[in-house]
Structure formats: structure tokens, C-alpha cells
Motif scaffolding. Structure first.
Motif, PDB file in Angstrom:
ATOM      1  N   HIS A  73     -57.682   4.608  50.106  1.00 14.51           N
ATOM      2  CA  HIS A  73     -57.703   6.430  50.431  1.00 14.51           C
ATOM      3  C   HIS A  73     -59.233   6.228  51.221  1.00 14.51           C
ATOM      4  CE1 HIS A  73     -57.068  10.629  51.707  1.00 14.51           C
ATOM      5  NE2 HIS A  73     -58.098  11.090  51.908  1.00 14.51           N
ATOM      6  N   THR A  74     -60.645   6.535  50.934  1.00 12.56           N
ATOM      7  CA  THR A  74     -61.386   6.481  51.655  1.00 12.56           C
ATOM      8  C   THR A  74     -61.530   5.183  52.740  1.00 12.56           C
ATOM      9  OG1 THR A  74     -62.245   7.446  50.224  1.00 12.56           O
ATOM     10  CG2 THR A  74     -63.793   6.168  51.256  1.00 12.56           C
ATOM     11  N   GLN A  76     -59.276   3.226  53.668  1.00 12.26           N
ATOM     12  CA  GLN A  76     -58.346   3.528  54.914  1.00 12.26           C
ATOM     13  C   GLN A  76     -59.261   4.448  56.510  1.00 12.26           C
ATOM     14  OE1 GLN A  76     -54.490   4.797  52.877  1.00 12.26           O
ATOM     15  NE2 GLN A  76     -53.555   3.350  53.150  1.00 12.26           N
ATOM     16  N   ARG A  77     -59.462   6.214  55.415  1.00 11.58           N
ATOM     17  CA  ARG A  77     -59.795   6.553  56.617  1.00 11.58           C
ATOM     18  C   ARG A  77     -61.269   5.928  57.112  1.00 11.58           C
ATOM     19  NH1 ARG A  77     -63.559  10.198  55.650  1.00 11.58           N
ATOM     20  NH2 ARG A  77     -63.968   9.785  53.072  1.00 11.58           N
ATOM     21  N   ALA A  80     -60.420   3.439  59.963  1.00 15.85           N
ATOM     22  CA  ALA A  80     -59.692   4.930  60.989  1.00 15.85           C
ATOM     23  C   ALA A  80     -60.095   5.128  62.328  1.00 15.85           C
ATOM     24  CB  ALA A  80     -59.270   5.628  60.694  1.00 15.85           C
ATOM     25  N   THR A  81     -61.800   4.482  62.715  1.00 13.96           N
ATOM     26  CA  THR A  81     -62.521   4.679  63.242  1.00 13.96           C
ATOM     27  C   THR A  81     -63.411   4.159  63.610  1.00 13.96           C
ATOM     28  OG1 THR A  81     -64.511   6.083  64.353  1.00 13.96           O
ATOM     29  CG2 THR A  81     -63.524   6.839  61.820  1.00 13.96           C
ATOM     30  N   ASP A  85     -70.355   8.055  59.986  1.00 10.25           N
ATOM     31  CA  ASP A  85     -70.585   9.317  59.357  1.00 10.25           C
ATOM     32  C   ASP A  85     -71.881  10.010  59.397  1.00 10.25           C
ATOM     33  OD1 ASP A  85     -70.519  11.659  57.461  1.00 10.25           O
ATOM     34  OD2 ASP A  85     -68.711  10.785  56.674  1.00 10.25           O
ATOM     35  N   ASP A 151     -54.719  15.334  49.206  1.00  8.32           N
ATOM     36  CA  ASP A 151     -55.399  14.231  50.110  1.00  8.32           C
ATOM     37  C   ASP A 151     -54.617  14.244  50.660  1.00  8.32           C
ATOM     38  OD1 ASP A 151     -57.723  13.930  49.518  1.00  8.32           O
ATOM     39  OD2 ASP A 151     -57.863  12.629  48.225  1.00  8.32           O
ATOM     40  N   SER A 155     -53.537  15.293  54.610  1.00  9.44           N
ATOM     41  CA  SER A 155     -53.257  14.083  55.706  1.00  9.44           C
ATOM     42  C   SER A 155     -51.951  14.612  56.606  1.00  9.44           C
ATOM     43  CB  SER A 155     -52.808  13.029  54.798  1.00  9.44           C
ATOM     44  OG  SER A 155     -53.875  12.371  54.576  1.00  9.44           O
ATOM     45  N   ARG A 158     -53.008  17.035  59.146  1.00 10.76           N
ATOM     46  CA  ARG A 158     -53.586  16.112  59.908  1.00 10.76           C
ATOM     47  C   ARG A 158     -52.490  16.036  61.192  1.00 10.76           C
ATOM     48  NH1 ARG A 158     -59.088  14.092  57.025  1.00 10.76           N
ATOM     49  NH2 ARG A 158     -59.861  16.010  56.720  1.00 10.76           N
TER      50      ARG A 158
END
Length: 257
Positions: A73-74, A76-77, A80-81, A85, A151, A155, A158
């Protein structure tokens, strides 16, 4: 036990060295956040292979399900950019990379090894109180549900168009706690510790591990740090006034002035 402790420490050290090198190449220290979940799985695997107590396989499953889900999960997040951070950007602004090595990678590596002590100790301790193992699995399951569902709900929120969604996420589990994922994390590690406690009083000696994890989640790198940013967003102070920060509770009634 010493063999398990040293093997786990070596595994964590190698993983963090690899993560530091990867982060340097990517130019993004935040990749260490994905290593956090995967690292615990690595420790549980080492304990399962080196240890000799039957419960080590149960703990491998428990930590594996939690860590692989969290790491995926982390990751993939993060992918995405391509931006760093803001937390790490502020921490490392103008500082040499060696500062990141000691302040981020070394610190998180030691924290990972310390928090996983219940897994390491349980790997060489035969179970005496099965009922504690059952209680631990139940607490772990509650935590995994909170983290996974929280989570997923965030998601989905968002993914909705901004004009058709509330200012803040205050539905589902987020109606009862502002950080259901962090609360779930804490439950997972209290559950893991309780499973290890089934081996007797030696497990009690590792109680500081879930305490430290909970401290991180609430005060250090988790909820409190995130709240500093979130409180600047429209609607969030009002949401915070009626919603528990960590432990799920019924929403408070707030007087309208």
C-alpha cells in the motif's frame, strides 16, 4: 535466543543499507516508508527459519499479512508521485546525505529491530498459555481490519471528484477515529506481543516494543505530526473537535455558536 537476535539485527542492517543506497539513487528518502512494512516481514521470516518454537510460524503469518499489505500500500502511494515527502524534505533541507543515513535509515532500522523483539523472543519460547495466543490473534485481527478498511475507505474518498466529496474524510471508520490506520497498526503489534506472552514471563520483558510502536504512531512520526498539516485544511478543525484522535469513540456533540 542470541542467535535469533543477532540474525534479525544483521537482516535489518542489510535491508536498511540497501534502502539507503536505493533512496540515494532515486533522490527520495521517503522510500524508507515502504521498507518499514517489508522489513518486519523479513525479521519474522528470519525468526521462523532460525528459531525453534512452533508459534514462530503463526507469527510469520501474522506479521507477513500485515507487513506485505502495508508495504504494498505504501509503495503504491509513493510511486504515484516523484516528489519527496514534505516531512523528509524539511528534515533534510540543506543537510548532507550522511545526515539522512543516521537520522532516518539508522534510526528506523534500530526501531524496527526493537519493535520486532516480541517476534524474536517468541521464536525460541515454547507456548505455555494458549489462551493468550488466542487473545493476541483476536487483537491482531481487529487491528488488521481497522488498518485495511481505513486505508480502503480513504482511497475511495480520494478517488471521488473534489466537488462531490466532503471537505474531510469523516465516514466509515473515520467517523470514530481520525486515524483508524494508525490505531490498527497499534492493535496489530499489541496482538503480536500478546501471542508472544503466551510463552510465559519472558514475553513480558518485551512490553516496551508495542509501547514504542504506539508512541511512534501517536506522537512521533504518526498522528501528531500529520495533524500539524491537516489542521490547516478547511473543515479539519471542526472534524477534530468531534472525532477522537486515536482510539475509536462515538463522535462528540459540538455546540454550534
Amino acid at each position: 535466543m542470541l542467535t535469533v537476535l543477532l540474525a534479525s539485527l544483521v537482516a535489518v542492517a542489510l535491508l536498511m543499507v540497501a534502502t539507503a543506497l536505493l533512496a540515494r539513487r532515486m533522490g527520495r528518502v521517503v522510500i524508507v516508508d515502504a521498507t518499514w512494512g517489508f522489513g518486519f516481514v523479513l525479521v519474522a521470516l528470519v525468526c521462523a527459519l532460525v528459531g525453534d518454537a512452533g508459534v514462530r510460524w503463526l507469527l510469520l503469518v501474522m506479521v507477513g499479512l500485515w507487513g506485505l499489505r502495508l508495504g504494498r500500500h505504501t509503495l503504491q502511494r509513493l510511486l504515484a508521485t516523484d516528489e519527496e515527502d514534505p516531512r523528509y524534505a524539511e528534515l533534510l533541507d540543506g543537510k548532507p546525505y550522511s545526515f539522512a543515513v543516521t537520522r532516518v535509515f539508522l534510526t528506523q532500522g534500530l526501531a524496527m529491530w526493537f519493535v520486532s523483539l516480541p517476534v524474536q523472543v517468541a521464536a525460541v519460547t515454547e507456548t505455555r498459555w494458549t489462551w493468550l495466543v488466542v487473545v493476541g490473534v483476536v487483537v491482531w485481527a481487529v487491528g488488521l481490519v481497522f488498518e485495511t478498511v481505513g486505508d480502503a475507505q480513504l482511497s475511495a474518498y480520494r478517488a471521488r471528484p473534489r466537488e462531490s466529496r466532503p471537505q474531510v474524510m469523516d465516514q466509515g471508520l473515520w467517523r470514530y477515529t481520525r486515524h483508524p490506520n494508525y490505531f490498527g497498526d497499534a492493535c496489530v503489534w499489541w496482538g503480536v506481543w500478546t501471542v508472544g506472552l503466551g510463552g510465559g514471563l519472558v514475553g513480558l520483558a518485551t512490553v516496551l516494543s508495542p509501547v514504542v510502536m504506539t508512541y511512534f504512531l501517536v506522537f512521533a512520526t504518526g498522528a501528531r505530526l500529520l495533524e500539524k498539516t491537516m489542521m490547516k485544511r478547511a473543515g479539519y478543525p471542526e472534524y477534530a473537535a468531534r472525532t477522537s484522535m486515536f482510539v475509536p469513540l462515538p463522535p462528540r456533540k459540538v455546540a454550534v455558536s
